[in-house]
Design a protein around this motif. Structure first.
Motif, PDB file in Angstrom:
ATOM      1  N   ASN A 112      17.153  73.039  89.067  1.00  0.00           N
ATOM      2  CA  ASN A 112      17.483  71.858  89.879  1.00  0.00           C
ATOM      3  C   ASN A 112      17.430  70.547  89.090  1.00  0.00           C
ATOM      4  OD1 ASN A 112      17.632  73.467  92.331  1.00  0.00           O
ATOM      5  ND2 ASN A 112      15.403  73.570  92.176  1.00  0.00           N
ATOM      6  N   THR A 113      17.641  70.606  87.772  1.00  0.00           N
ATOM      7  CA  THR A 113      17.535  69.418  86.926  1.00  0.00           C
ATOM      8  C   THR A 113      18.853  69.190  86.187  1.00  0.00           C
ATOM      9  OG1 THR A 113      15.168  69.812  86.684  1.00  0.00           O
ATOM     10  CG2 THR A 113      16.181  68.298  85.107  1.00  0.00           C
ATOM     11  N   PHE A 114      19.319  67.934  86.240  1.00  0.00           N
ATOM     12  CA  PHE A 114      20.630  67.590  85.702  1.00  0.00           C
ATOM     13  C   PHE A 114      20.549  66.299  84.896  1.00  0.00           C
ATOM     14  CE2 PHE A 114      20.961  69.824  89.676  1.00  0.00           C
ATOM     15  CZ  PHE A 114      21.894  70.816  89.423  1.00  0.00           C
ATOM     16  N   LYS A 115      21.499  66.119  83.978  1.00  0.00           N
ATOM     17  CA  LYS A 115      21.601  64.866  83.230  1.00  0.00           C
ATOM     18  C   LYS A 115      21.869  63.732  84.218  1.00  0.00           C
ATOM     19  CE  LYS A 115      21.116  66.293  79.005  1.00  0.00           C
ATOM     20  NZ  LYS A 115      20.026  65.824  78.176  1.00  0.00           N
ATOM     21  N   ALA A 116      21.271  62.586  83.946  1.00  0.00           N
ATOM     22  CA  ALA A 116      21.391  61.466  84.872  1.00  0.00           C
ATOM     23  C   ALA A 116      21.285  60.140  84.129  1.00  0.00           C
ATOM     24  CB  ALA A 116      20.302  61.551  85.936  1.00  0.00           C
ATOM     25  N   ARG A 117      21.677  59.089  84.827  1.00  0.00           N
ATOM     26  CA  ARG A 117      21.538  57.718  84.332  1.00  0.00           C
ATOM     27  C   ARG A 117      20.870  56.898  85.420  1.00  0.00           C
ATOM     28  NH1 ARG A 117      27.053  55.844  84.111  1.00  0.00           N
ATOM     29  NH2 ARG A 117      27.334  57.437  85.687  1.00  0.00           N
ATOM     30  N   LYS A 118      19.869  56.113  85.019  1.00  0.00           N
ATOM     31  CA  LYS A 118      19.168  55.258  85.974  1.00  0.00           C
ATOM     32  C   LYS A 118      19.531  53.804  85.695  1.00  0.00           C
ATOM     33  CE  LYS A 118      14.878  54.192  85.653  1.00  0.00           C
ATOM     34  NZ  LYS A 118      13.601  53.550  85.752  1.00  0.00           N
ATOM     35  N   PHE A 119      19.886  53.097  86.768  1.00  0.00           N
ATOM     36  CA  PHE A 119      20.253  51.694  86.696  1.00  0.00           C
ATOM     37  C   PHE A 119      19.269  50.869  87.519  1.00  0.00           C
ATOM     38  CE2 PHE A 119      24.037  54.266  86.405  1.00  0.00           C
ATOM     39  CZ  PHE A 119      24.819  53.675  85.445  1.00  0.00           C
ATOM     40  N   ASN A 120      18.836  49.744  86.990  1.00  0.00           N
ATOM     41  CA  ASN A 120      18.161  48.742  87.811  1.00  0.00           C
ATOM     42  C   ASN A 120      19.288  47.895  88.378  1.00  0.00           C
ATOM     43  OD1 ASN A 120      15.475  49.496  87.304  1.00  0.00           O
ATOM     44  ND2 ASN A 120      15.578  48.513  85.310  1.00  0.00           N
ATOM     45  N   VAL A 121      19.273  47.697  89.693  1.00  0.00           N
ATOM     46  CA  VAL A 121      20.382  47.004  90.339  1.00  0.00           C
ATOM     47  C   VAL A 121      19.889  45.932  91.310  1.00  0.00           C
ATOM     48  CG1 VAL A 121      21.984  48.953  90.151  1.00  0.00           C
ATOM     49  CG2 VAL A 121      20.541  48.748  92.186  1.00  0.00           C
ATOM     50  N   ALA A 122      20.733  44.935  91.505  1.00  0.00           N
ATOM     51  CA  ALA A 122      20.532  43.925  92.544  1.00  0.00           C
ATOM     52  C   ALA A 122      21.514  44.267  93.664  1.00  0.00           C
ATOM     53  CB  ALA A 122      20.809  42.527  91.998  1.00  0.00           C
TER      54      ALA A 122
END
Length: 182
Positions: A112-122
């Motif tokens: 259940n683990t996949f490549k991802a990208r995390k963004f800090n967003v407004a």
């Protein structure tokens, strides 16, 4: 057949998005009619005296994630976005973490683990609109800085950054943290 190349277009449901509401990541699925990604490449252009044509370079990015969602308040991510707009939240009160998960890119030997990208967003809420008698919320999640590369477990809803690596978005290279401090 292994090794066969197809021309199939990636379906939208093969990328999941999660918004951090409080301490938990909530799936942005039911109720969302659109959740797009616009990297927003910024360019410079020069024309040298010895060239007939211009030379362009990518200098930075102003990424954003425009969305449209039905106001289904039982969906935590939608309720949070509605609250940001109705309460006219600003600054840190309107900032969240957004994770975009590539469900076609599983991490080997991790369930259940996949490549991802995390963004800090407004979170910019631009409208509450009537769609044939039903309320919608529309807006844009605007990037704050560079995305963090990593992996996301869709069962535990946890993001883990790639250890010791940071993405250099402009050159698409990766550098160890120790080299960045030098």
């Amino acid at each position: 057949m292994p090794g066969t190349v197809t021309n199939a277009v990636k379906p939208r449901y093969r990328e999941a998005s999660y918004l951090k509401v409080g301490e938990a990541f909530e799936l942005m699925g039911t109720g969302f009619q659109e959740l797009n990604e616009d990297p927003g490449a910024q360019t410079t252009t020069k024309r040298y005296i010895s060239d007939r044509s211009s030379t362009s370079s990518i200098t930075s990015y102003e990424g954003e994630h425009p969305f449209t969602a039905d106001q289904i308040v039982s969906q935590a991510a939608i309720k949070d976005l509605i609250d940001i707009g109705k309460q006219r939240k600003t600054g840190a009160d309107a900032e969240r973490e957004l994770v975009r998960v590539d469900l076609d890119d599983a991490v080997a030997s991790k369930d259940n683990t996949f490549k991802a990208r995390k963004f800090n967003v407004a979170a910019e809420i631009s409208s509450f609109s009537d769609n044939d008698g039903e309320w919608q919320v529309e807006g844009t999640l605007r990037d704050k800085g560079d995305p963090v590369l990593g992996e996301f477990n869709t069962q535990t809803k946890t993001f883990t950054a790639d250890s010791g690596l940071k993405a250099n978005i402009q050159t698409k290279t990766f550098t160890a943290d120790s080299e960045l401090e030098a």
